[in-house]
Design an enzyme around this catalytic site. Structure first.
Site, PDB file in Angstrom:
ATOM      1  N   ASP A  93      -3.593   9.332  -1.294  1.00 49.31           N
ATOM      2  CA  ASP A  93      -3.687  10.883  -1.140  1.00 49.31           C
ATOM      3  C   ASP A  93      -4.819  11.276  -0.504  1.00 49.31           C
ATOM      4  O   ASP A  93      -5.282  12.499  -0.462  1.00 49.31           O
ATOM      5  CB  ASP A  93      -3.415  11.332  -2.769  1.00 49.31           C
ATOM      6  CG  ASP A  93      -4.393  10.516  -3.816  1.00 49.31           C
ATOM      7  OD1 ASP A  93      -3.776   9.825  -4.540  1.00 49.31           O
ATOM      8  OD2 ASP A  93      -5.618  10.863  -3.692  1.00 49.31           O
ATOM      9  N   GLU A 113      -3.895   1.193   2.860  1.00 47.01           N
ATOM     10  CA  GLU A 113      -2.901   2.091   2.046  1.00 47.01           C
ATOM     11  C   GLU A 113      -1.475   1.401   2.618  1.00 47.01           C
ATOM     12  O   GLU A 113      -1.483   1.281   3.739  1.00 47.01           O
ATOM     13  CB  GLU A 113      -2.806   3.525   2.143  1.00 47.01           C
ATOM     14  CG  GLU A 113      -1.510   4.232   1.876  1.00 47.01           C
ATOM     15  CD  GLU A 113      -1.121   3.844   0.505  1.00 47.01           C
ATOM     16  OE1 GLU A 113      -1.858   4.163  -0.281  1.00 47.01           O
ATOM     17  OE2 GLU A 113       0.068   3.541   0.229  1.00 47.01           O
ATOM     18  N   ASP A 145      -0.623  -4.047   3.120  1.00 48.57           N
ATOM     19  CA  ASP A 145      -0.720  -4.495   1.842  1.00 48.57           C
ATOM     20  C   ASP A 145      -2.048  -4.960   1.538  1.00 48.57           C
ATOM     21  O   ASP A 145      -2.560  -5.754   2.208  1.00 48.57           O
ATOM     22  CB  ASP A 145       0.342  -5.687   1.741  1.00 48.57           C
ATOM     23  CG  ASP A 145       0.133  -6.207   0.197  1.00 48.57           C
ATOM     24  OD1 ASP A 145       0.901  -7.250  -0.026  1.00 48.57           O
ATOM     25  OD2 ASP A 145      -0.763  -5.893  -0.668  1.00 48.57           O
ATOM     26  N   ASP A 163      -7.703   1.722  -5.871  1.00 43.79           N
ATOM     27  CA  ASP A 163      -6.978   2.873  -6.316  1.00 43.79           C
ATOM     28  C   ASP A 163      -5.461   2.668  -6.312  1.00 43.79           C
ATOM     29  O   ASP A 163      -4.821   3.532  -5.400  1.00 43.79           O
ATOM     30  CB  ASP A 163      -7.406   4.430  -5.667  1.00 43.79           C
ATOM     31  CG  ASP A 163      -6.659   5.644  -6.156  1.00 43.79           C
ATOM     32  OD1 ASP A 163      -6.648   6.486  -5.265  1.00 43.79           O
ATOM     33  OD2 ASP A 163      -6.345   5.468  -7.146  1.00 43.79           O
ATOM     34  N   SER A 164      -4.921   1.689  -6.950  1.00 41.28           N
ATOM     35  CA  SER A 164      -3.643   1.448  -6.874  1.00 41.28           C
ATOM     36  C   SER A 164      -2.583   2.124  -7.936  1.00 41.28           C
ATOM     37  O   SER A 164      -3.162   2.954  -8.667  1.00 41.28           O
ATOM     38  CB  SER A 164      -3.388  -0.036  -7.368  1.00 41.28           C
ATOM     39  OG  SER A 164      -3.590  -0.172  -8.656  1.00 41.28           O
ATOM     40  N   THR A 165      -1.117   2.218  -7.502  1.00 42.46           N
ATOM     41  CA  THR A 165      -0.283   2.557  -8.524  1.00 42.46           C
ATOM     42  C   THR A 165      -0.428   1.570  -9.829  1.00 42.46           C
ATOM     43  O   THR A 165      -1.296   0.536  -9.677  1.00 42.46           O
ATOM     44  CB  THR A 165       1.029   2.566  -7.995  1.00 42.46           C
ATOM     45  OG1 THR A 165       1.211   1.250  -7.074  1.00 42.46           O
ATOM     46  CG2 THR A 165       1.408   3.641  -7.283  1.00 42.46           C
TER      47      THR A 165
HETATM   48  N1  SAM Z   1      -4.737   7.789  -8.919  1.00 41.74           N
HETATM   49  C1  SAM Z   1      -3.500   7.024  -9.102  1.00 41.74           C
HETATM   50  C2  SAM Z   1      -3.470   6.310 -10.268  1.00 41.74           C
HETATM   51  O1  SAM Z   1      -4.451   6.291 -10.750  1.00 41.74           O
HETATM   52  O2  SAM Z   1      -2.456   5.952 -10.577  1.00 41.74           O
HETATM   53  C3  SAM Z   1      -3.178   6.254  -7.635  1.00 41.74           C
HETATM   54  C4  SAM Z   1      -3.171   7.100  -6.606  1.00 41.74           C
HETATM   55  S1  SAM Z   1      -2.696   6.483  -5.160  1.00 41.74           S
HETATM   56  C5  SAM Z   1      -1.346   7.381  -4.683  1.00 41.74           C
HETATM   57  C6  SAM Z   1      -2.096   4.691  -5.325  1.00 41.74           C
HETATM   58  C7  SAM Z   1      -1.575   4.306  -4.074  1.00 41.74           C
HETATM   59  O3  SAM Z   1      -1.601   2.906  -4.140  1.00 41.74           O
HETATM   60  C8  SAM Z   1      -0.346   4.571  -3.387  1.00 41.74           C
HETATM   61  O4  SAM Z   1      -0.581   5.440  -2.301  1.00 41.74           O
HETATM   62  C9  SAM Z   1       0.354   3.381  -3.109  1.00 41.74           C
HETATM   63  O5  SAM Z   1       1.195   3.391  -1.899  1.00 41.74           O
HETATM   64  C10 SAM Z   1      -0.596   2.482  -2.924  1.00 41.74           C
HETATM   65  N2  SAM Z   1      -0.457   0.940  -3.091  1.00 41.74           N
HETATM   66  C11 SAM Z   1       0.320   0.542  -4.301  1.00 41.74           C
HETATM   67  N3  SAM Z   1       0.433  -0.823  -3.770  1.00 41.74           N
HETATM   68  C12 SAM Z   1      -0.457  -1.144  -2.821  1.00 41.74           C
HETATM   69  C13 SAM Z   1      -0.668  -2.266  -1.920  1.00 41.74           C
HETATM   70  N4  SAM Z   1      -0.229  -3.648  -2.624  1.00 41.74           N
HETATM   71  N5  SAM Z   1      -1.491  -2.442  -1.090  1.00 41.74           N
HETATM   72  C14 SAM Z   1      -1.972  -1.010  -0.815  1.00 41.74           C
HETATM   73  N6  SAM Z   1      -1.819   0.025  -1.383  1.00 41.74           N
HETATM   74  C15 SAM Z   1      -0.988   0.061  -2.347  1.00 41.74           C
END
Ligand code: SAM
Length: 291
Positions: A93, A113, A145, A163-165
């Site tokens: 984001d 991302e 990834d 800052d992952s999911t």
């Molecule tokens: N602030 C949020 C929280 O605390 O849950 C996280 C926000 S951000 C939207 C999380 C991001 O991690 C997403 O855009 C998602 O696509 C990304 N993401 C998930 N797995 C990933 C991976 N293996 N490598 C890179 N990005 C990843």
């Protein structure tokens, strides 16, 4: 009387298995799709403004995003004191990126991302979160990834921000020991990694799991806390791994000077809040100490 518009509620799925959920009324859905990586929805809610959920889990809201984004960035950067290069894993984001780039000492940010759709539609429907950060010439934006990136990269960074999911779907690999070990290889000496580690009152095992792995990898393995209203269940934990013990013991005077010299206005972070965030309540200490 028919014709009453069916209300749409977006349900938080993170704790459904534990018998708890909450829901946000979607007054207007701005975008919704299965991106191939995850389900993405961006919608308007009367209380929290524009919101994004991924796989049914609240990610970012217009109203309270500043808390998480300030605390995930200014704490490691000001504790370190001489950050030039930052790696962001996830963060689609753009909120973390926005806050990192406010530090003029930062010369380069690599952001990795996995899902271009998150960035594309956050920029379109929640532009105030990234606030133009994606146009900053210091940014190297990589769609990949994050786990693979840290394995294959040869670059070094003073701060790594994960800052992952949560550890489901594409985010699961970002909670594995091999990812943390590879991320450590990307740190400059004295560097620090911070991780999104959920709400310990609700998902203590996630934090415990990360700190257990950090303890095998870093000399310092702990966390700090901040309370984000839409990450329900109490304060959220940010994992902290570094080999430099001094980073969690920066004097208030030095932190105050670094914060003042950064000329950054904030709505949550202060140098007092920074230090206080590492004062952990007993139930969190029990998760991160008795390992
Ligand atoms: N602030 C949020 C929280 O605390 O849950 C996280 C926000 S951000 C939207 C999380 C991001 O991690 C997403 O855009 C998602 O696509 C990304 N993401 C998930 N797995 C990933 C991976 N293996 N490598 C890179 N990005 C990843």
């Amino acid at each position: 009387m028919s014709g009453r518009k069916e209300e749409r509620w977006v349900t938080e799925t993170l704790y459904e298995g534990d018998g708890f959920t909450c829901a946000f009324r979607a007054d207007r859905v701005l975008y919704e799709e299965n991106t191939g990586e995850q389900h993405l929805v961006i919608f308007e809610n009367a209380l929290f403004g524009r919101m994004m959920a991924l796989d049914g889990i609240t990610q970012v809201t217009e109203r309270d995003e500043f808390i998480y984004h300030e605390m995930m960035t200014h704490v490691p950067i000001l504790a370190h004191g001489a950050v030039r290069r930052v790696l962001i894993i996830g963060g689609g984001d753009g909120g973390i990126l926005r806050e990192v780039l406010r530090h003029k000492t930062v010369e380069k940010v690599t952001m990795v991302e996995i899902d271009p759709a998150v960035t594309e539609f956050a920029k379109k429907h929640m532009p105030q979160v990234s606030a133009g950060a994606f146009d900053d010439p210091r940014l190297d934006l990589v769609f990949a990834d994050g786990a693979k990136f840290v394995e294959e990269s040869t670059e070094s960074y003073d701060v790594v921000i994960v800052d992952s999911t949560d550890p489901i779907g594409p985010g699961e690999v970002l909670f594995r020991e091999e990812f943390y070990r590879a991320a450590r290889e990307r740190l400059t000496p004295g560097g620090v990694i911070v991780t999104q580690n959920g709400v310990p009152f609700m998902q203590g095992a996630e934090l415990k799991g990360t700190i257990e792995k950090f303890r095998r990898i870093f000399r310092v393995a702990t966390c700090y806390l901040a309370t984000i209203p839409t990450y329900v269940g109490g304060p959220m934990a940010m994992g902290w791994g570094t080999d430099d013990e001094s980073l969690t013991a920066v004097s208030p005077e030095i932190l105050a000077k670094r914060f003042a010299d950064a000329h950054i206005s904030t709505r949550y972070y202060t140098h007092e809040v920074h230090n206080a965030a590492f004062a952990l309540p007993r139930y969190v200490l029990d998760l991160v100490e008795n390992i």
